[in-house]
Scaffold this motif. Structure first.
Motif, PDB file in Angstrom:
ATOM      1  N   GLN A 255       0.836  -1.211   0.000  1.00  0.00           N
ATOM      2  CA  GLN A 255       0.000   0.000   0.000  1.00  0.00           C
ATOM      3  C   GLN A 255       0.863   1.251   0.000  1.00  0.00           C
ATOM      4  N   LEU A 256       1.964   1.220   0.761  1.00  0.00           N
ATOM      5  CA  LEU A 256       2.861   2.378   0.795  1.00  0.00           C
ATOM      6  C   LEU A 256       3.497   2.590  -0.578  1.00  0.00           C
ATOM      7  N   GLU A 257       3.977   1.503  -1.183  1.00  0.00           N
ATOM      8  CA  GLU A 257       4.578   1.606  -2.513  1.00  0.00           C
ATOM      9  C   GLU A 257       3.570   2.192  -3.504  1.00  0.00           C
ATOM     10  N   LYS A 258       2.361   1.666  -3.507  1.00  0.00           N
ATOM     11  CA  LYS A 258       1.322   2.119  -4.434  1.00  0.00           C
ATOM     12  C   LYS A 258       0.984   3.599  -4.212  1.00  0.00           C
ATOM     13  N   ALA A 259       0.827   4.005  -2.959  1.00  0.00           N
ATOM     14  CA  ALA A 259       0.486   5.394  -2.645  1.00  0.00           C
ATOM     15  C   ALA A 259       1.603   6.348  -3.052  1.00  0.00           C
ATOM     16  N   LEU A 260       2.847   5.956  -2.817  1.00  0.00           N
ATOM     17  CA  LEU A 260       3.975   6.811  -3.201  1.00  0.00           C
ATOM     18  C   LEU A 260       4.074   6.954  -4.710  1.00  0.00           C
ATOM     19  N   LEU A 261       3.910   5.846  -5.438  1.00  0.00           N
ATOM     20  CA  LEU A 261       3.967   5.906  -6.900  1.00  0.00           C
ATOM     21  C   LEU A 261       2.835   6.770  -7.459  1.00  0.00           C
ATOM     22  N   LYS A 262       1.675   6.699  -6.831  1.00  0.00           N
ATOM     23  CA  LYS A 262       0.535   7.521  -7.254  1.00  0.00           C
ATOM     24  C   LYS A 262       0.856   9.011  -7.092  1.00  0.00           C
ATOM     25  N   LEU A 263       1.672   9.343  -6.091  1.00  0.00           N
ATOM     26  CA  LEU A 263       2.085  10.730  -5.865  1.00  0.00           C
ATOM     27  C   LEU A 263       3.283  11.123  -6.728  1.00  0.00           C
ATOM     28  N   GLY A 264       3.816  10.148  -7.477  1.00  0.00           N
ATOM     29  CA  GLY A 264       4.970  10.427  -8.320  1.00  0.00           C
ATOM     30  C   GLY A 264       6.297  10.315  -7.589  1.00  0.00           C
ATOM     31  N   CYS A 265       6.290   9.635  -6.467  1.00  0.00           N
ATOM     32  CA  CYS A 265       7.501   9.483  -5.652  1.00  0.00           C
ATOM     33  C   CYS A 265       8.015   8.055  -5.757  1.00  0.00           C
ATOM     34  N   GLU A 266       9.220   7.896  -6.277  1.00  0.00           N
ATOM     35  CA  GLU A 266       9.848   6.578  -6.365  1.00  0.00           C
ATOM     36  C   GLU A 266      10.876   6.449  -5.248  1.00  0.00           C
TER      37      GLU A 266
END
Length: 174
Positions: free
Chosen positions: A137-148
């Protein structure tokens, strides 16, 4: 009174409280690491899960009350919305951090290899669900914000590999 809380873990996708406004941004001089043990949400005292905390790290940036009770430090930092900004968008945001001081923070697990952390995460589960769900969930939320976030992405991939191998092993046994 205005209070801004910086969410760098599950607060990104599941605040759990009402808020009037949300601002996407980052803090400077810290990075996200899976060094905090979770014995109340993503693990148990017998088998703690791993959740993120912040660790001071020069040159790094990190995007983005009851739930944070296992974090023993509260600091107030500046939030930036633009990488080149020298003036913060908001000053004095509340950030919960788990210190590495085992006397103050009995749940601090500290650094470990990706392999060790993934093994622990694959097997840990608590009242809020499997520890692996927190990672994904953290990975998905960060990617959605454009943060890798390299640490989060590498750990999520290692957990996926472990789960894939475990499923293969289980199916071979049957």
């Amino acid at each position: 009174m205005v209070l801004w809380v910086f969410g760098y873990g599950s607060l990104i996708w599941k605040a759990g409280f009402h808020y009037d406004d949300r601002l996407i941004g980052f803090i400077k001089g810290y990075h996200r690491v899976f060094y905090q043990g979770s014995t109340d949400h993503r693990g148990t005292p017998e088998y703690p899960g791993r959740t993120v905390t912040l660790e001071p790290c020069d040159g790094e940036v990190c995007y983005l009350e009851v739930r944070e009770k296992q974090y023993d430090m509260q600091v107030y930092l500046d939030l930036f919305t633009e990488p080149d900004a020298s003036t913060p968008a908001v000053s004095g945001i509340l950030v919960y951090i788990a210190s590495p001081d085992k006397k103050l923070n009995k749940n601090y697990l500290g650094p470990a290899s990706m392999e060790e952390m993934a093994n622990q995460i694959v097997h840990a589960e608590g009242p809020s669900g499997p520890n692996r769900d927190y990672v994904f969930q953290l990975e998905k939320a960060l990617l959605k914000l454009g943060c890798e976030d390299k640490h989060v992405m590498e750990l999520a991939e290692t957990v996926r590999q472990k789960l894939s191998g475990r499923e293969l092993t289980n199916s071979q046994v049957e």
